[in-house]
Write a protein that holds these residues in place. Structure first.
Motif, PDB file in Angstrom:
ATOM      1  N   ASN A   1       0.803  -1.223   0.000  1.00  0.00           N
ATOM      2  CA  ASN A   1       0.000   0.000   0.000  1.00  0.00           C
ATOM      3  C   ASN A   1       0.834   1.270   0.000  1.00  0.00           C
ATOM      4  O   ASN A   1       0.303   2.362   0.079  1.00  0.00           O
ATOM      5  CB  ASN A   1      -0.947   0.017   1.206  1.00  0.00           C
ATOM      6  N   GLU A   2       2.138   1.154  -0.069  1.00  0.00           N
ATOM      7  CA  GLU A   2       2.987   2.326  -0.018  1.00  0.00           C
ATOM      8  C   GLU A   2       3.103   2.957  -1.401  1.00  0.00           C
ATOM      9  O   GLU A   2       3.322   2.276  -2.393  1.00  0.00           O
ATOM     10  CB  GLU A   2       4.378   1.938   0.483  1.00  0.00           C
ATOM     11  N   ASN A   3       2.958   4.240  -1.454  1.00  0.00           N
ATOM     12  CA  ASN A   3       3.073   4.978  -2.705  1.00  0.00           C
ATOM     13  C   ASN A   3       4.369   5.783  -2.669  1.00  0.00           C
ATOM     14  O   ASN A   3       4.463   6.765  -1.945  1.00  0.00           O
ATOM     15  CB  ASN A   3       1.867   5.904  -2.878  1.00  0.00           C
TER      16      ASN A   3
ATOM     17  N   PHE B   1       6.603  13.402  -2.584  1.00  0.00           N
ATOM     18  CA  PHE B   1       5.817  14.633  -2.587  1.00  0.00           C
ATOM     19  C   PHE B   1       5.822  15.266  -1.196  1.00  0.00           C
ATOM     20  O   PHE B   1       6.019  16.478  -1.054  1.00  0.00           O
ATOM     21  CB  PHE B   1       4.381  14.354  -3.040  1.00  0.00           C
ATOM     22  N   GLU B   2       5.606  14.461  -0.171  1.00  0.00           N
ATOM     23  CA  GLU B   2       5.587  14.974   1.196  1.00  0.00           C
ATOM     24  C   GLU B   2       6.944  15.530   1.600  1.00  0.00           C
ATOM     25  O   GLU B   2       7.018  16.546   2.290  1.00  0.00           O
ATOM     26  CB  GLU B   2       5.128  13.877   2.155  1.00  0.00           C
ATOM     27  N   GLN B   3       8.027  14.886   1.155  1.00  0.00           N
ATOM     28  CA  GLN B   3       9.371  15.401   1.439  1.00  0.00           C
ATOM     29  C   GLN B   3       9.571  16.759   0.779  1.00  0.00           C
ATOM     30  O   GLN B   3      10.124  17.679   1.388  1.00  0.00           O
ATOM     31  CB  GLN B   3      10.432  14.416   0.946  1.00  0.00           C
ATOM     32  N   ASN B   4       9.142  16.878  -0.458  1.00  0.00           N
ATOM     33  CA  ASN B   4       9.266  18.154  -1.166  1.00  0.00           C
ATOM     34  C   ASN B   4       8.399  19.236  -0.542  1.00  0.00           C
ATOM     35  O   ASN B   4       8.804  20.403  -0.468  1.00  0.00           O
ATOM     36  CB  ASN B   4       8.930  17.989  -2.639  1.00  0.00           C
TER      37      ASN B   4
ATOM     38  N   LEU C   1       0.085  21.663   3.556  1.00  0.00           N
ATOM     39  CA  LEU C   1       1.157  22.648   3.458  1.00  0.00           C
ATOM     40  C   LEU C   1       1.111  23.626   4.626  1.00  0.00           C
ATOM     41  O   LEU C   1       2.141  23.942   5.226  1.00  0.00           O
ATOM     42  CB  LEU C   1       1.075  23.408   2.130  1.00  0.00           C
ATOM     43  N   VAL C   2      -0.060  24.104   4.973  1.00  0.00           N
ATOM     44  CA  VAL C   2      -0.194  25.067   6.064  1.00  0.00           C
ATOM     45  C   VAL C   2       0.276  24.454   7.383  1.00  0.00           C
ATOM     46  O   VAL C   2       0.960  25.114   8.175  1.00  0.00           O
ATOM     47  CB  VAL C   2      -1.642  25.588   6.168  1.00  0.00           C
TER      48      VAL C   2
END
Length: 79
Positions: free
Chosen positions: A5-7, A13-16, A56-57
Motif C-alpha cells: 500500500n505504499e506509494n 511529494f511529502e518530502q518536497n 502545506l499550512v
C-alpha cells in the motif's frame, strides 16, 4: 523495497512539501524567534485559507514553531 500500500510518489511529494515549507519560513518570510505568524488569504480576500491547503499550512506552522515563532495563527475557510 516498497510495501503493497505504499506509494513512493506520495512520500517524495511529502518530502518536497516539507522542504518548500522550510524555504517559506527561512527565506520567504525570514521568520525570527519570538515573532508571530498569521497565515491567511491576501488582505483583499474575505474568506480564509482553503482546507485543501491544510497539509502545506500545517507544515509551515510546524516549521515556524521550530524556527522559534511565538504564535502561529491560521485563518481557515471551511466552506
Amino acid at each position: 523495497m516498497y510495501y503493497f500500500n505504499e506509494n513512493p510518489m506520495s512520500s517524495k511529494f511529502e518530502q518536497n512539501l516539507e522542504k518548500y515549507a522550510d524555504v517559506i519560513i527561512k527565506v520567504g518570510l525570514n521568520l525570527q524567534p519570538g515573532q508571530r505568524l498569521l497565515i491567511g488569504p491576501p488582505i483583499f480576500a474575505i474568506r480564509g485559507v482553503s482546507l485543501e491547503l491544510a497539509p502545506l499550512v500545517r507544515l509551515i506552522a510546524k516549521k515556524a514553531y521550530q524556527a522559534g515563532a511565538r504564535l502561529v495563527d491560521v485563518n481557515w475557510d471551511d466552506e
